[in-house]
Design a protein around this motif. Sequence first.
Motif, PDB file in Angstrom:
ATOM      1  N   GLN A 123       0.819  -1.204   0.000  1.00  0.00           N
ATOM      2  CA  GLN A 123       0.000   0.000   0.000  1.00  0.00           C
ATOM      3  C   GLN A 123       0.859   1.262   0.000  1.00  0.00           C
ATOM      4  O   GLN A 123       1.865   1.342   0.699  1.00  0.00           O
ATOM      5  CB  GLN A 123      -0.922   0.017   1.224  1.00  0.00           C
ATOM      6  CG  GLN A 123      -2.030  -1.016   1.164  1.00  0.00           C
ATOM      7  CD  GLN A 123      -2.929  -0.983   2.383  1.00  0.00           C
ATOM      8  OE1 GLN A 123      -2.833  -0.089   3.217  1.00  0.00           O
ATOM      9  NE2 GLN A 123      -3.804  -1.967   2.495  1.00  0.00           N
ATOM     10  N   SER A 124       0.428   2.250  -0.783  1.00  0.00           N
ATOM     11  CA  SER A 124       1.081   3.554  -0.724  1.00  0.00           C
ATOM     12  C   SER A 124       0.650   4.252   0.570  1.00  0.00           C
ATOM     13  O   SER A 124      -0.358   3.879   1.187  1.00  0.00           O
ATOM     14  CB  SER A 124       0.679   4.405  -1.925  1.00  0.00           C
ATOM     15  OG  SER A 124      -0.686   4.800  -1.814  1.00  0.00           O
ATOM     16  N   GLU A 125       1.392   5.260   0.955  1.00  0.00           N
ATOM     17  CA  GLU A 125       1.054   5.972   2.193  1.00  0.00           C
ATOM     18  C   GLU A 125      -0.326   6.622   2.091  1.00  0.00           C
ATOM     19  O   GLU A 125      -1.122   6.565   3.036  1.00  0.00           O
ATOM     20  CB  GLU A 125       2.116   7.028   2.490  1.00  0.00           C
ATOM     21  CG  GLU A 125       1.900   7.747   3.810  1.00  0.00           C
ATOM     22  CD  GLU A 125       3.055   8.650   4.195  1.00  0.00           C
ATOM     23  OE1 GLU A 125       2.843   9.559   5.024  1.00  0.00           O
ATOM     24  OE2 GLU A 125       4.168   8.443   3.683  1.00  0.00           O
ATOM     25  N   ARG A 129      -3.596   5.688   4.385  1.00  0.00           N
ATOM     26  CA  ARG A 129      -4.220   6.745   5.183  1.00  0.00           C
ATOM     27  C   ARG A 129      -5.710   6.847   4.850  1.00  0.00           C
ATOM     28  O   ARG A 129      -6.555   6.965   5.751  1.00  0.00           O
ATOM     29  CB  ARG A 129      -3.531   8.083   4.928  1.00  0.00           C
ATOM     30  CG  ARG A 129      -4.084   9.241   5.756  1.00  0.00           C
ATOM     31  CD  ARG A 129      -3.296  10.509   5.504  1.00  0.00           C
ATOM     32  NE  ARG A 129      -1.897  10.339   5.871  1.00  0.00           N
ATOM     33  CZ  ARG A 129      -1.436  10.414   7.115  1.00  0.00           C
ATOM     34  NH1 ARG A 129      -2.268  10.668   8.116  1.00  0.00           N
ATOM     35  NH2 ARG A 129      -0.156  10.241   7.371  1.00  0.00           N
ATOM     36  N   ASP A 144      -1.838   8.722  12.050  1.00  0.00           N
ATOM     37  CA  ASP A 144      -0.439   8.887  11.662  1.00  0.00           C
ATOM     38  C   ASP A 144       0.415   7.721  12.154  1.00  0.00           C
ATOM     39  O   ASP A 144       1.285   7.221  11.424  1.00  0.00           O
ATOM     40  CB  ASP A 144       0.125  10.196  12.219  1.00  0.00           C
ATOM     41  CG  ASP A 144      -0.399  11.417  11.477  1.00  0.00           C
ATOM     42  OD1 ASP A 144      -0.928  11.253  10.364  1.00  0.00           O
ATOM     43  OD2 ASP A 144      -0.284  12.530  12.013  1.00  0.00           O
ATOM     44  N   VAL A 147      -0.404   4.571  10.039  1.00  0.00           N
ATOM     45  CA  VAL A 147       0.167   4.670   8.695  1.00  0.00           C
ATOM     46  C   VAL A 147       1.670   4.420   8.739  1.00  0.00           C
ATOM     47  O   VAL A 147       2.221   3.683   7.917  1.00  0.00           O
ATOM     48  CB  VAL A 147      -0.132   6.045   8.071  1.00  0.00           C
ATOM     49  CG1 VAL A 147       0.643   6.235   6.765  1.00  0.00           C
ATOM     50  CG2 VAL A 147      -1.627   6.197   7.812  1.00  0.00           C
ATOM     51  N   LYS A 148       2.343   5.034   9.727  1.00  0.00           N
ATOM     52  CA  LYS A 148       3.794   4.817   9.852  1.00  0.00           C
ATOM     53  C   LYS A 148       4.098   3.348  10.111  1.00  0.00           C
ATOM     54  O   LYS A 148       5.041   2.782   9.542  1.00  0.00           O
ATOM     55  CB  LYS A 148       4.362   5.673  10.981  1.00  0.00           C
ATOM     56  CG  LYS A 148       5.885   5.549  11.118  1.00  0.00           C
ATOM     57  CD  LYS A 148       6.432   6.389  12.238  1.00  0.00           C
ATOM     58  CE  LYS A 148       7.953   6.338  12.272  1.00  0.00           C
ATOM     59  NZ  LYS A 148       8.479   4.958  12.369  1.00  0.00           N
ATOM     60  N   ARG A 150       2.396   0.798   9.152  1.00  0.00           N
ATOM     61  CA  ARG A 150       2.200   0.043   7.912  1.00  0.00           C
ATOM     62  C   ARG A 150       3.366   0.261   6.956  1.00  0.00           C
ATOM     63  O   ARG A 150       3.820  -0.677   6.302  1.00  0.00           O
ATOM     64  CB  ARG A 150       0.890   0.448   7.253  1.00  0.00           C
ATOM     65  CG  ARG A 150       0.609  -0.287   5.954  1.00  0.00           C
ATOM     66  CD  ARG A 150      -0.853  -0.503   5.725  1.00  0.00           C
ATOM     67  NE  ARG A 150      -1.433  -1.352   6.756  1.00  0.00           N
ATOM     68  CZ  ARG A 150      -2.715  -1.734   6.770  1.00  0.00           C
ATOM     69  NH1 ARG A 150      -3.533  -1.323   5.819  1.00  0.00           N
ATOM     70  NH2 ARG A 150      -3.179  -2.499   7.730  1.00  0.00           N
ATOM     71  N   MET A 151       3.875   1.486   6.872  1.00  0.00           N
ATOM     72  CA  MET A 151       5.021   1.748   6.006  1.00  0.00           C
ATOM     73  C   MET A 151       6.269   1.019   6.522  1.00  0.00           C
ATOM     74  O   MET A 151       7.044   0.460   5.745  1.00  0.00           O
ATOM     75  CB  MET A 151       5.287   3.259   5.927  1.00  0.00           C
ATOM     76  CG  MET A 151       4.159   4.089   5.294  1.00  0.00           C
ATOM     77  SD  MET A 151       3.712   3.613   3.606  1.00  0.00           S
ATOM     78  CE  MET A 151       2.208   2.639   3.899  1.00  0.00           C
ATOM     79  N   ASP A 152       6.460   1.028   7.854  1.00  0.00           N
ATOM     80  CA  ASP A 152       7.613   0.325   8.432  1.00  0.00           C
ATOM     81  C   ASP A 152       7.527  -1.176   8.176  1.00  0.00           C
ATOM     82  O   ASP A 152       8.549  -1.837   7.968  1.00  0.00           O
ATOM     83  CB  ASP A 152       7.685   0.583   9.942  1.00  0.00           C
ATOM     84  CG  ASP A 152       8.084   2.009  10.279  1.00  0.00           C
ATOM     85  OD1 ASP A 152       8.582   2.710   9.371  1.00  0.00           O
ATOM     86  OD2 ASP A 152       7.901   2.413  11.442  1.00  0.00           O
ATOM     87  N   GLN A 187      -1.163   4.455  -6.429  1.00  0.00           N
ATOM     88  CA  GLN A 187      -1.079   3.106  -5.873  1.00  0.00           C
ATOM     89  C   GLN A 187      -0.747   2.085  -6.958  1.00  0.00           C
ATOM     90  O   GLN A 187       0.081   1.191  -6.762  1.00  0.00           O
ATOM     91  CB  GLN A 187      -2.407   2.741  -5.198  1.00  0.00           C
ATOM     92  CG  GLN A 187      -2.478   1.309  -4.684  1.00  0.00           C
ATOM     93  CD  GLN A 187      -1.455   1.012  -3.612  1.00  0.00           C
ATOM     94  OE1 GLN A 187      -1.597   1.430  -2.485  1.00  0.00           O
ATOM     95  NE2 GLN A 187      -0.398   0.282  -3.961  1.00  0.00           N
TER      96      GLN A 187
END
Length: 284
Positions: A123-125, A129, A144, A147-148, A150-152, A187
């Motif tokens: 997923q893109s940020e 979000r 926030d 989302v962080k 998920r990115m990590d 995406q």
Amino acid sequence: MTEESTVRRRELGKELRNLRERKHLSGMELSRRVGVLQSKISRWENGFREMTTVDAALYLGGCGVDETERLRLLELTKPPSELYWVRPYFDQLSDPMKSIILQESLANRIVSYEPLVVSGLHQSEAYARSMFEWRGSVAADRVDLLVKARMDRQNVLKRPKAPQGTFYIHERALRSVVGSPRIMQEQILLLILSSTLPHCSIQVVLDSAGPYGTIGGDFTILEFTDHPATVYAAVFGGTIFIDDRPCVDAYYDLVAKLELDALSRGHSREWLVRLADEYDHMEE
């Protein structure tokens, strides 16, 4: 004889080892404190030996943990079953994403099928979000952080020895607009970029491929070098981990069908390029 590990044992073992290391204790020192062979402690920490509540209480006592930490870790020793394990999202003692991240970090191969949304690993940020904000199940000030997280989580696919991944995504997931056409175009472009990585195969399952909606939801198979394969599936209230061999084999049967019916890696990339162009025109 070495016992077969399970998701629960691996997570508990990892938590215990991290705890011991934070306390600056060697395995030998802890062995001396609790009167248990060092080899037994090693098997607990690597998920190869069942740990009873009494065993865990001894281990935790030797490490000198506080009451909150003790209750949280003792909870891991009391599953409803060794064949499956539910990690609820709304339980203060458990963190299902932590469980998923741990198991993915141990895996050497990941195979997933997503019928409704893009996989969390891709997923893109902006997409992530928009998903969290639309669901509305968490406070705005936590979005926030989620989302962080998920990115990590996606770092597992960026490390030098990343697991081999095959990711099947249904056409419906890619045509369902999350946020806006612009977010969807970004995406799709991210998926195209990911599909060029040698260890990452993204394959599209078209609506015309068959009644894949009857499968009932998403699933991910995790394969390990030293442990049997595990399946996890997300539901609204939590995540289910499955170690039952006949059930895991049934998911492999589904993967065999997906291999036959999904677009090839190259054709999927071409299809995604056309879809990105469609979203670009929608935005205009």
